[in-house]
Write a protein that holds these residues in place. Structure first.
Motif, short mmCIF file in Angstrom:
data_model
loop_
_atom_site.label_atom_id
_atom_site.label_comp_id
_atom_site.label_asym_id
_atom_site.label_seq_id
_atom_site.Cartn_x
_atom_site.Cartn_y
_atom_site.Cartn_z
N SER A 43 0.41 -1.17 0.41
CA SER A 43 -0.13 0.33 -0.02
C SER A 43 0.90 1.22 0.23
CB SER A 43 -1.36 -0.22 1.02
OG SER A 43 -0.19 -0.57 2.33
N HIS A 44 2.03 1.65 0.60
CA HIS A 44 2.83 1.98 0.32
C HIS A 44 3.19 2.61 -0.89
CE1 HIS A 44 6.63 4.90 1.87
NE2 HIS A 44 6.88 4.27 1.02
N HIS A 46 2.02 1.42 -3.48
CA HIS A 46 1.08 2.11 -4.63
C HIS A 46 0.70 3.36 -4.45
CE1 HIS A 46 -3.58 2.55 -5.08
NE2 HIS A 46 -3.14 1.96 -5.92
#
Length: 90
Positions: A43-44, A46
């Protein structure tokens, strides 16, 4: 496991060369990075790649398409090879 600083520096150097010297434009590289982040569940990365792609002129449709391709690949890997299974209990 901590990677030795000398190796970290080399990895950064290699990454910089990949980002600088290529046949792909920088927006395409950001979209590829975005797709890799989706397939890798990061997620980072992304968030960083979406932000970068947006700044480099990617449209919402381009970002959505990169994500959709990555999700489809991730789904196929999971369904056909079990790559993302956490245990053998399935």
């Amino acid at each position: 496991m901590k990677i030795p600083e000398a190796i970290q520096d080399k990895l950064i150097d290699v990454g910089d060369v990949v980002l600088r010297n290529s046949n792909l434009d920088i927006k395409t590289k950001a979209l590829i990075g975005l797709a890799c982040a989706v397939t890798g569940f990061c997620s980072h990365c992304h968030g960083q790649c979406v932000s970068l792609a947006w700044k480099l002129g990617a449209s919402p449709a381009e970002i959505e398409e990169a994500e959709a391709i990555a999700l489809r690949i991730r789904e196929r890997c999971n369904n056909e090879t079990g790559l993302y299974r956490l245990s053998d209990s399935s």
